[in-house]
Scaffold this active site. Structure first.
Site, PDB file in Angstrom:
ATOM      1  N   LYS A 270       0.843  -1.182   0.000  1.00  0.00           N
ATOM      2  CA  LYS A 270       0.000   0.000   0.000  1.00  0.00           C
ATOM      3  C   LYS A 270       0.887   1.243   0.000  1.00  0.00           C
ATOM      4  CE  LYS A 270      -4.297   1.628   2.119  1.00  0.00           C
ATOM      5  NZ  LYS A 270      -5.326   1.370   3.130  1.00  0.00           N
TER       6      LYS A 270
ATOM      7  N   GLU B 204     -19.513  -4.387  10.077  1.00  0.00           N
ATOM      8  CA  GLU B 204     -20.252  -3.454  10.926  1.00  0.00           C
ATOM      9  C   GLU B 204     -21.389  -4.116  11.694  1.00  0.00           C
ATOM     10  OE1 GLU B 204     -18.118  -1.182   7.806  1.00  0.00           O
ATOM     11  OE2 GLU B 204     -19.501  -2.890   7.730  1.00  0.00           O
TER      12      GLU B 204
ATOM     13  N   ARG C 118     -25.191  -0.299   7.296  1.00  0.00           N
ATOM     14  CA  ARG C 118     -25.014  -1.728   7.104  1.00  0.00           C
ATOM     15  C   ARG C 118     -25.297  -2.518   8.375  1.00  0.00           C
ATOM     16  NH1 ARG C 118     -19.729  -2.905   3.847  1.00  0.00           N
ATOM     17  NH2 ARG C 118     -21.131  -3.564   2.212  1.00  0.00           N
TER      18      ARG C 118
END
Length: 618
Positions: A278, A361, A389
């Site tokens: 990343k 979540e 969600r």
């Protein structure tokens, strides 16, 4: 620049392979310079450059669809698919989105701002055209393999028509926004031993085909060989019916193109495990990928970030540490957002009282509810857009169980990233649930007071607050919180006064609106609603003879305006006018201040409309 010659992936496919390395460098420079100016997601996009080039080099897009999960790794994709000249408008009003958007391009087959959708979307596309030979690719990164939606799709692949067209690419950079957590992340870290099996398979296949009898013997023994060479317990993906290839170096263009070309010709479903870094190619982003995941802008050479004033997230984090020091039963729960929600310091100080569930979540809310049911005092911090969600968990596992769960809904309101990330819809659901408290502090300095109040309730509560802080304003001294009661912040005794209600940080907008009206001779009483549920119906009805206005950083439906009009229903009352985000239009991306100007949600625009209405009345 070679990149200037690329107006579609077809142009990329015509380039000599040697020039692709220059294209990768040019893509990174364009991404870095644009994000430095406009803000956006830097580290994740730098890490996906070579993979994106290889995908468009090998596959016949857009006929062969690529679904990104999540979409914040798609900047190189946008540049290579005809949006190079528009890329400077990234995240600006009228410009291109920071996420895949079908209205922008046929190369974006679906919106992609939330995690865990790509594999389901790709599987659906493969099933819908199961008679086609075109491949469908899902690029899953940033911890999305452990997301519930992805796991559900993985479970469904083996029984779905068209699965042979599916290619799942895991862009494994060991990160979500912060470092990945959980068993699947650890598993992917161990499957490097699986590369031995793949080297064995490809190295000897060409030799064995020259000896048919030996080839048939090896083919019949393939599963025994896999069991011998794969990690202990067998390969997770192979068990689910997907052939596993990898890991491969996700920055080795030649290797990626070679492997993807083989996968295109072979049958699916197949998983390609690509290991990437990343922030690759951008020294400061690679050194600190969490810090440079999503930024408001930076110095493109040194990576220096602009100074920002302390906001609600930091105030929440400080309050958690302070209250946590006083009470060892307070615990923190986050769904891969410890840094973003301000919980980093709490996690460092109380690691044994901090739970990061990964991108999950609903699990986070249900898990926190169980913590509450078993004697802990959990605070579950989730971005408001992602709380959507977990709404079933809020109701089913929090409210029905009547547990003292606190949910901190960060980034409530409009944000720069646009439609996939605006936190402007949840109040309509939250307000409808009996037994749930919904409240919002008006300033950062009130956050601790609200958090302590919520922790002392005996039932679930949601505290909402926006990204960043609020404008400097000479606030009056706020009264103590009283359950379900609003606060009159500015009182006018004029019989022709108007009443302006605000919720949360919109108190500043309300006070600024009142200041402007005062200059034109219109007096205003300003009220901080504080609680949206329960709403102060008694105060609302006592002011029914006055023209009342609401200001909220939420859809005009289901929030403050709805609460006020419902409270005054059944009695004679003066007109009630609401100022909020329209409920008949999807709000796009762009600088929030510019969005507010566009939709008339600035103090000046609101004061102008109130002034015009009241001059007619007088």
């Amino acid at each position: 620049m070679i990149l200037d010659q690329i107006n579609s992936p077809a142009d990329l496919r015509q380039l000599p392979e040697a020039e692709l390395f220059t294209v990768a460098d040019e893509l990174r420079q364009m991404i870095i310079s644009t994000v430095a100016e406009n803000g956006g997601h830097l580290a994740s996009n730098c890490g996906a450059v070579e993979l994106t080039i290889a995908l468009h080099r090998v596959f016949n897009t857009p006929e062969e669809k690529i679904f990104f999960d999540v979409g914040h790794q798609s900047y190189a994709h946008k540049i290579l698919t005809g949006r190079r000249e528009k890329f400077a408008s990234l995240r600006k009003i009228g410009g291109i989105s920071g996420f895949p958007a079908p209205e922008e391009s046929p190369y974006d087959p679906a919106p992609a701002g939330h995690a865990g959708t790509a594999l389901s979307l790709a599987l659906g596309a493969a099933a819908a055209q199961s008679d086609s030979s075109a491949r469908v690719i899902a690029v899953v990164g940033d911890g999305c393999v452990g997301c519930g939606g992805t796991l559900e799709a993985l479970n469904n692949i083996s029984t779905t028509r068209g699965k042979e067209r599916l290619i799942l690419i895991i862009n494994d950079n060991q990160m979500s926004i912060s470092r990945n957590v959980g068993a699947l992340s650890r598993y992917l870290g161990r499957v490097i031993s699986g590369s031995f099996y793949n080297r064995f398979r490809y190295r000897f296949k060409s030799r064995l085909v020259r000896r048919p009898k030996l080839f048939q013997l090896v083919r019949r023994s393939v599963y025994r060989i896999k069991r011998l060479l794969m990690p202990p317990g067998g390969n997770f993906f192979e068990t689910l019916g997907l052939r596993y290839i990898g890991p491969v170096d996700g920055h080795d263009l030649r290797k990626l193109i070679s492997v993807l070309s083989q996968l295109k010709e072979s049958g699916g479903p197949v998983v390609l495990h690509a290991v990437t870094s990343k922030g690759a190619g951008c020294s400061f982003a690679e050194a600190d990928p969490t810090r440079y995941h999503g930024i408001a802008g930076c110095d493109p050479e040194k990576g220096t970030l602009p100074e920002s004033s302390p906001g609600f997230s930091k105030a929440f984090g400080n309050a958690m540490v302070k209250l946590g020091e006083a009470d060892p039963e307070i615990v923190a729960v986050s769904a891969a957002m410890l840094e973003g929600t301000g919980l980093k310091n709490f996690a460092e100080k109380f690691p044994e009282r901090t739970y990061d569930t990964g991108i999950a979540e609903e699990h986070a809310v249900t898990f926190a509810s169980s913590l509450a049911a078993n004697g802990k005092r959990p605070v579950c911090a989730i971005y408001d857009t992602f709380l959507q969600r977990a709404l079933d968990g809020v109701y089913h596992d929090g409210v029905l169980a009547k547990v003292p769960l606190v949910i901190a809904a960060d980034r409530a309101g409009a944000v720069e990233d646009g439609a996939t990330h605006h936190g402007i819809y949840n109040c309509s659901f939250l307000r409808s649930i009996p037994g749930l408290t919904v409240m919002a502090p008006a300033t950062c300095m009130e956050v601790e007071k609200y958090l302590e109040f919520a922790l002392n309730l005996k039932h679930p509560a949601v505290i909402r607050y926006p990204r960043g802080g609020v404008k400097a304003y000479d606030f009056p001294e706020f009264p103590e919180l009283e359950f379900g009661k609003a606060a009159i912040v500015r009182q006018s005794n004029d019989e022709n006064a108007v009443v302006i209600w605000s919720f949360g940080a919109e108190l500043v907008t309300a006070l600024e609106t009142a200041d402007i009206l005062e200059k034109s001779g219109i007096h205003a009483t300003v009220i901080d609603a504080r609680f949206l549920k329960p709403f102060d119906k008694t105060l609302a009805r006592s002011l029914a003879k006055f023209r009342q206005y609401t200001i909220e950083n939420h859809s005009i439906s289901g929030g403050l305006y709805s609460a006020l009009t419902e409270s005054c229903a059944g009695i004679a009352h003066a007109p009630i006018i609401g100022f909020g985000w329209p409920d008949d239009e999807i709000i796009g991306h762009g600088e929030v201040g510019k969005l507010r100007e566009k939709y008339g949600l600035t103090a000046a625009a609101i004061a102008e409309k109130i002034g015009a209405e009241n001059s007619v009345v007088s």
